[in-house]
Design a protein around this motif. Structure first.
Motif, PDB file in Angstrom:
ATOM      1  N   LYS A 193      10.706  14.465  56.730  1.00  0.00           N
ATOM      2  CA  LYS A 193       9.912  14.960  57.981  1.00  0.00           C
ATOM      3  C   LYS A 193       9.406  16.017  58.151  1.00  0.00           C
ATOM      4  O   LYS A 193      10.319  17.094  57.742  1.00  0.00           O
ATOM      5  N   VAL A 194       8.124  16.405  58.403  1.00  0.00           N
ATOM      6  CA  VAL A 194       7.809  17.547  58.672  1.00  0.00           C
ATOM      7  C   VAL A 194       7.206  18.532  57.574  1.00  0.00           C
ATOM      8  O   VAL A 194       6.194  19.020  57.492  1.00  0.00           O
ATOM      9  N   ARG A 195       8.147  18.287  56.456  1.00  0.00           N
ATOM     10  CA  ARG A 195       7.883  19.051  55.378  1.00  0.00           C
ATOM     11  C   ARG A 195       6.950  18.371  54.479  1.00  0.00           C
ATOM     12  O   ARG A 195       6.067  19.135  53.655  1.00  0.00           O
ATOM     13  N   PHE A 196       6.658  17.097  54.495  1.00  0.00           N
ATOM     14  CA  PHE A 196       6.088  16.131  53.374  1.00  0.00           C
ATOM     15  C   PHE A 196       4.760  15.489  54.159  1.00  0.00           C
ATOM     16  O   PHE A 196       5.271  15.209  55.498  1.00  0.00           O
ATOM     17  N   THR A 197       3.699  15.438  53.528  1.00  0.00           N
ATOM     18  CA  THR A 197       2.459  14.863  54.290  1.00  0.00           C
ATOM     19  C   THR A 197       2.053  13.684  53.288  1.00  0.00           C
ATOM     20  O   THR A 197       1.626  14.084  52.062  1.00  0.00           O
ATOM     21  N   ILE A 198       1.837  12.493  53.620  1.00  0.00           N
ATOM     22  CA  ILE A 198       1.358  11.288  52.660  1.00  0.00           C
ATOM     23  C   ILE A 198      -0.240  11.221  53.359  1.00  0.00           C
ATOM     24  O   ILE A 198      -0.404  11.478  54.428  1.00  0.00           O
ATOM     25  N   SER A 199      -0.957  11.066  52.259  1.00  0.00           N
ATOM     26  CA  SER A 199      -2.402  10.738  52.799  1.00  0.00           C
ATOM     27  C   SER A 199      -2.984   9.949  51.538  1.00  0.00           C
ATOM     28  O   SER A 199      -2.334   9.783  50.428  1.00  0.00           O
TER      29      SER A 199
ATOM     30  N   LEU B  32      -3.717   8.246  46.085  1.00  0.00           N
ATOM     31  CA  LEU B  32      -2.732   8.412  46.962  1.00  0.00           C
ATOM     32  C   LEU B  32      -2.129   9.852  46.751  1.00  0.00           C
ATOM     33  O   LEU B  32      -2.147  10.095  45.549  1.00  0.00           O
ATOM     34  N   TYR B  33      -1.793  10.458  47.729  1.00  0.00           N
ATOM     35  CA  TYR B  33      -1.324  11.673  47.805  1.00  0.00           C
ATOM     36  C   TYR B  33       0.281  12.028  48.508  1.00  0.00           C
ATOM     37  O   TYR B  33       0.377  11.379  49.469  1.00  0.00           O
ATOM     38  N   LEU B  34       0.896  13.095  47.959  1.00  0.00           N
ATOM     39  CA  LEU B  34       2.031  13.587  48.638  1.00  0.00           C
ATOM     40  C   LEU B  34       1.756  15.032  48.737  1.00  0.00           C
ATOM     41  O   LEU B  34       2.133  15.728  47.578  1.00  0.00           O
ATOM     42  N   GLN B  35       1.667  15.624  49.713  1.00  0.00           N
ATOM     43  CA  GLN B  35       1.688  17.328  49.906  1.00  0.00           C
ATOM     44  C   GLN B  35       3.270  17.541  50.245  1.00  0.00           C
ATOM     45  O   GLN B  35       3.773  16.936  51.292  1.00  0.00           O
ATOM     46  N   MET B  36       4.022  18.330  49.557  1.00  0.00           N
ATOM     47  CA  MET B  36       5.357  18.751  49.701  1.00  0.00           C
ATOM     48  C   MET B  36       5.365  19.965  49.759  1.00  0.00           C
ATOM     49  O   MET B  36       4.952  20.998  49.055  1.00  0.00           O
ATOM     50  N   ASP B  37       5.586  20.598  51.145  1.00  0.00           N
ATOM     51  CA  ASP B  37       5.912  21.877  51.377  1.00  0.00           C
ATOM     52  C   ASP B  37       7.324  22.305  51.689  1.00  0.00           C
ATOM     53  O   ASP B  37       8.086  21.362  51.978  1.00  0.00           O
TER      54      ASP B  37
END
Length: 118
Positions: free
Chosen positions: A65-71, A79-84
């Motif tokens: 939570k907070v670090r990853f963003t699904i879109s 499908l995407y997964l932004q991982m910070d």
């Protein structure tokens, strides 16, 4: 034929970022909820995040939570997964999976490896 093909994995230092993609084909992409699931070495599968078919509802596991963003982009069937802020504990093989209500995950991709190392 349903196909899910992940890409975007790689080697990154702690604190770095990666963006995973999952190209879908063979079905009406926007009609299905989709998820990311990961499997670390020596461990079982761990659910990471899910998104509704329309993309208007998302869920995340507590560790990301907070670090990853699904879109998703339904026009591109992707499908995407932004991982910070990646951590050592994020090291895993990341899979995208199609989800069917009452059934669970019925199709999986081949996975893309994420490695976090100093």
């Amino acid at each position: 034929e349903v196909q899910l093909v992940e890409s975007g994995g790689g080697l990154v230092q702690p604190g770095g970022s990666l963006r995973l993609s999952c190209a879908a084909s063979g079905f009406t992409f926007g009609s299905y909820d989709m998820s990311w699931v990961r499997q670390a070495p020596g461990k079982g599968p761990e659910w990471v995040s899910s998104i509704s078919g329309a993309g208007d509802s998302t869920l995340y596991a507590d560790p990301v939570k907070v670090r990853f963003t699904i879109s998703r982009d339904n026009a591109k069937n992707t499908l995407y997964l932004q991982m910070d802020s990646l951590k050592l504990e994020d090291v895993a093989l990341y899979y995208c999976a199609r989800r069917r209500p009452g059934i669970g995950y019925d199709f999986w991709g081949q996975g893309t490896q994420v490695t976090v190392s100093p």
